[in-house]
Design a protein around this motif. Sequence first.
Motif, short mmCIF file in Angstrom:
data_model
loop_
_atom_site.label_atom_id
_atom_site.label_comp_id
_atom_site.label_asym_id
_atom_site.label_seq_id
_atom_site.Cartn_x
_atom_site.Cartn_y
_atom_site.Cartn_z
N ALA A 264 1.32 -0.31 -0.04
CA ALA A 264 -0.20 0.12 -0.10
C ALA A 264 0.89 0.97 -0.21
N TRP B 3 0.97 3.64 -2.91
CA TRP B 3 0.00 5.06 -2.34
C TRP B 3 0.35 6.82 -1.98
N LEU C 177 -8.42 2.16 -1.80
CA LEU C 177 -7.95 1.30 -1.10
C LEU C 177 -9.17 0.81 0.60
N GLU D 56 -12.47 0.28 -0.14
CA GLU D 56 -12.29 -1.98 -0.23
C GLU D 56 -12.47 -2.29 0.74
N PRO E 85 -2.57 5.20 4.13
CA PRO E 85 -2.56 3.70 3.72
C PRO E 85 -1.14 2.42 3.98
N GLY F 199 -3.59 -1.22 4.24
CA GLY F 199 -3.68 -2.18 3.92
C GLY F 199 -3.02 -3.42 4.59
#
Length: 375
Positions: free
Chosen positions: A55, A59, A75, A78, A262, A266
């Motif tokens: 991630a 990102w 992300l 999600e 991020p 992640g």
Amino acid sequence: MAFGWIDAQAEQRRRAGLVRTLRPRPADSPLLDLASNDYLGLAHHPEVVEGAAAAARTWGGGSTGSRLVTGTTELHTELERELAAFCGFEAALVFSSGYAANLAAVTALAPHGSLIVSDAGNHASLIDGCRLARGTTQVVGHADPEAVGKALRTHAGPAVVVSDSVFSVDGDAAPLDALAAACREHGAGLVVDDAHGLGVLGDGGRGAPHAAGLAGADDVVATVTLSKSLGSQGGAVLGPARVIDHLVNAARTFIFDTGLAPAAAGAALAALRLLRREPQRAARARAVAGDLHTRLTAAGLDAVRPDAAVVSVRAPSPEGAVRWAADCRTAGLAVGCFRPPSVPDGISRLRLTARADLTEVQLDGAVRVIGGTRP
């Protein structure tokens, strides 16, 4: 002198044995860890670490802004979709911390003229949410649905009941069924902080509201942290879509805070997928907690029976708890140390957290150290 009062307060803390200090730990600490909240042992799992790294590579190091400006990535959405689906709720909203998620849920769902009924054993983040909310707060006895119903009967307007699902001090579970019944009798909403339930309770770790059959109800909201069972950082609010939409527009800790990094999103998503694939981790964490409690009581220690993964051991005094924790550390074991004002009943404790990856040999060693260093 500016801030001169600080010295007087520092001296009061020293005399009461309540001084807190930071202990930076190395990456390869030799201590056996019974202090962290890494209930499923996922914080260092290769898949979770790679989730964070991937991630960050994709990102960047930060989310670059608030969620409503540039801080929402694909992300984040999600993670929200999968977290809501896993826990059985219609929608989810990710925050930079579990603390921020609790502040958001309580303040945004308790406007002026409303009543907040709060359990006396609630976490500090729920307490602070009550203090910041524009509604009126009534604190009731710990895990007492009858007291909740009595409080609700005194108020004719909007009301919300807020409670931990698993209380962080002793690890006991709230009577969610009875709380929900009291709320429904009086048309109140229920906000459940499931920080210590997600990943441990419910089918495959889906949490305490799911286990109680409350997930997805239109009058139930849950908050979770991503920093315990999921081994990452951040928090989320789960609930009906219209509640989540309201938070996007009204929750100050969402609107004005920078979005979750991020890498943390992640890592949490990777841990969630791992838990979905390996649901036995939740049952293992509960089994380890039960085993730890059995061993501690057999050794003559005053341990509280756990309802999830937290096991507390009573200490004779704040000073005794500090000394006990320090002696455990010297002997190679890291344990938590809870003292006033962190404990609502004024009783100091060692706070132990069971992890799904602990072995029988490690449990034997931990109990031996705790028993051998008792004050």
